[in-house]
Design an enzyme around this catalytic site. Sequence first.
Site, mmCIF file in Angstrom:
data_model
loop_
_atom_site.group_PDB
_atom_site.id
_atom_site.type_symbol
_atom_site.label_atom_id
_atom_site.label_comp_id
_atom_site.label_asym_id
_atom_site.label_seq_id
_atom_site.Cartn_x
_atom_site.Cartn_y
_atom_site.Cartn_z
ATOM 1 N N GLU A 185 -2.088 21.660 34.518
ATOM 2 C CA GLU A 185 -1.000 20.985 35.248
ATOM 3 C C GLU A 185 -1.225 19.475 35.362
ATOM 4 O OE1 GLU A 185 1.984 22.551 36.916
ATOM 5 O OE2 GLU A 185 2.294 20.428 36.538
ATOM 6 N N GLY A 206 0.381 13.666 36.446
ATOM 7 C CA GLY A 206 -0.552 13.601 37.578
ATOM 8 C C GLY A 206 -0.230 14.646 38.634
ATOM 9 N N LYS A 263 1.435 13.206 26.400
ATOM 10 C CA LYS A 263 2.100 13.942 27.487
ATOM 11 C C LYS A 263 3.411 14.553 26.990
ATOM 12 C CE LYS A 263 0.068 10.926 30.990
ATOM 13 N NZ LYS A 263 0.273 9.641 31.693
ATOM 14 N N ILE A 301 2.676 15.437 39.889
ATOM 15 C CA ILE A 301 4.038 16.003 39.846
ATOM 16 C C ILE A 301 3.984 17.385 39.198
ATOM 17 C CG2 ILE A 301 6.420 15.612 39.110
ATOM 18 C CD1 ILE A 301 5.675 12.695 38.539
ATOM 19 N N GLU A 342 -5.966 0.115 32.665
ATOM 20 C CA GLU A 342 -7.375 0.161 32.266
ATOM 21 C C GLU A 342 -7.783 -1.200 31.684
ATOM 22 O OE1 GLU A 342 -9.141 3.197 31.962
ATOM 23 O OE2 GLU A 342 -7.492 4.557 32.460
ATOM 24 N N GLY A 386 -5.454 -2.302 39.535
ATOM 25 C CA GLY A 386 -6.101 -1.020 39.207
ATOM 26 C C GLY A 386 -5.156 -0.014 38.574
ATOM 27 N N ASP A 432 -0.576 7.334 25.201
ATOM 28 C CA ASP A 432 -0.744 8.191 26.378
ATOM 29 C C ASP A 432 0.550 8.983 26.623
ATOM 30 O OD1 ASP A 432 -2.272 8.636 29.147
ATOM 31 O OD2 ASP A 432 -0.191 8.162 29.618
ATOM 32 N N THR A 475 -13.121 9.194 38.828
ATOM 33 C CA THR A 475 -12.022 8.999 39.785
ATOM 34 C C THR A 475 -11.325 10.330 40.100
ATOM 35 O OG1 THR A 475 -11.706 6.856 38.758
ATOM 36 C CG2 THR A 475 -9.929 7.642 40.161
ATOM 37 N N VAL A 476 -10.958 11.063 39.055
ATOM 38 C CA VAL A 476 -10.208 12.303 39.268
ATOM 39 C C VAL A 476 -11.110 13.381 39.877
ATOM 40 C CG1 VAL A 476 -8.961 14.156 38.095
ATOM 41 C CG2 VAL A 476 -8.513 11.781 37.482
HETATM 42 N N1 HSE Z 1 -2.976 5.869 32.215
HETATM 43 C C1 HSE Z 1 -2.000 6.816 32.635
HETATM 44 C C2 HSE Z 1 -0.788 6.119 33.200
HETATM 45 C C3 HSE Z 1 -2.509 7.780 33.673
HETATM 46 O O1 HSE Z 1 -0.769 4.897 33.307
HETATM 47 O O2 HSE Z 1 0.169 6.816 33.544
HETATM 48 C C4 HSE Z 1 -3.309 8.873 33.086
HETATM 49 O O3 HSE Z 1 -2.569 9.622 32.201
#
Ligand code: HSE
Length: 430
Positions: free
Chosen positions: A132, A137, A208, A139, A193, A190, A204, A16-17
Amino acid sequence: MAEKDVLKIGMLGLGTVGSGVLQILTQNGEEIRQKLGTRLEVKRIAVRDTKKLRPVTVDPELLTDQADHVIDDPEIDIIVEVMGGVDGARAAITRALENGKYVVTANKDLMAQHGVELLAIAKNQGKNIYYEASVGGGIPLVRPLKQCLAANRILKLMGIINGTTNYILTQMSCAGKEFSEALAEAQAQGFAEADPSSDVEGRDASYKLAILASLAFSSKIEMSDIYVEGISDVKLRDIRYAQELGYAVKLLAVGEEGSDGLKLRVHPTLIPLKHPLASVANEFNAIFLEGDAVGEVMFFGRGAGSLPTGSAICADIIEAARSIKHQVENGIVEATFVTKRVVPFVNQSSRFYLRLKVKDEPGVFAKLATAFGDARVSLDMIIQKRSDAETAEIVLVTHGVGEGNFAVAIAALKEMDAVRSINSILRVIE
Ligand code: HSE
């Protein structure tokens, strides 16, 4: 050395990315060439299955199922790692750096856990790793922290840095759904996951936070320094009570530096409805920073998705290309980070929201008040509603209290015959 007319890119991954990166480099190729003064060309892309249908048009000649064909290609200047995972990506990036290439990655798990080691390799090689896209994402966050806000001492950062959980909490709050229904909706749209555990359990967001906090506080951060709690136990009932009390419930990542050290945590949090983060809805992310010179700054946007994440990656590719073109050796600011003291979570303090059911009989409130008073927990707000003929539901919000003291009060409540159940404990930020 003569300046190159074209800089060559090798990609590891085209999901995707990666597809977003390719689309942006193709559709904005001329725009980028004008800004950079050099053309960027994708020379080779390593994928697992060269025959798979892709959401982006790609010349099949570019595809290989051998990552080495990309990493070891002497013509390639910049490697873009968008394959994900930790061990394989770590090995691939290490070899790419040792081969003298610049690296761009969106891999937060990797950078949170092995960023220091990889940045040291990059520094030894006189190259750099750009990341970055690993947090927020599309930002801009990493570069603003490294550059635009570099003169500040960052006092606090607070962010909604996981779109999946923010979408779920928004659906619970606005559409009156329970967690499991809101999660199913997020998966159907979507945003979540098939295996949503890393998102809903807060991992996650903690990766970050590790990346953001290391930049904000110029410190090496271990994942074990961060307290992590997800949103799977948040009930619609708590969101409704929070609204009644004037709060929204958000999964917040919080980092603070005080005289006693760093405090780092990710947990569902009641935040006043008037706070700018309270109105950040659905899949959007936002990060609120406080610097000693700049004051309060907020960043808002899409924290995931093919094109928003691709936008950050392409900006990093352009930054890497500028370094190559102008033959500047980027000072890697992370190389000078020190290890700072981290305040253990049990020694941190917070305000708490508590929902419990008690027997509806004389003296129960007095017993609760004694348990809180004995543990030095001061109460700020109280709601009591009849649950059925015999039980009452009580919602309390405390003043600021140590995690340890609050745990003592909860242990005492659990021992009380009058307490039928402790249903929710959430933290509150003013
Ligand atoms: N799964 C993450 C989110 C995106 O829902 O923000 C990728 O880091």
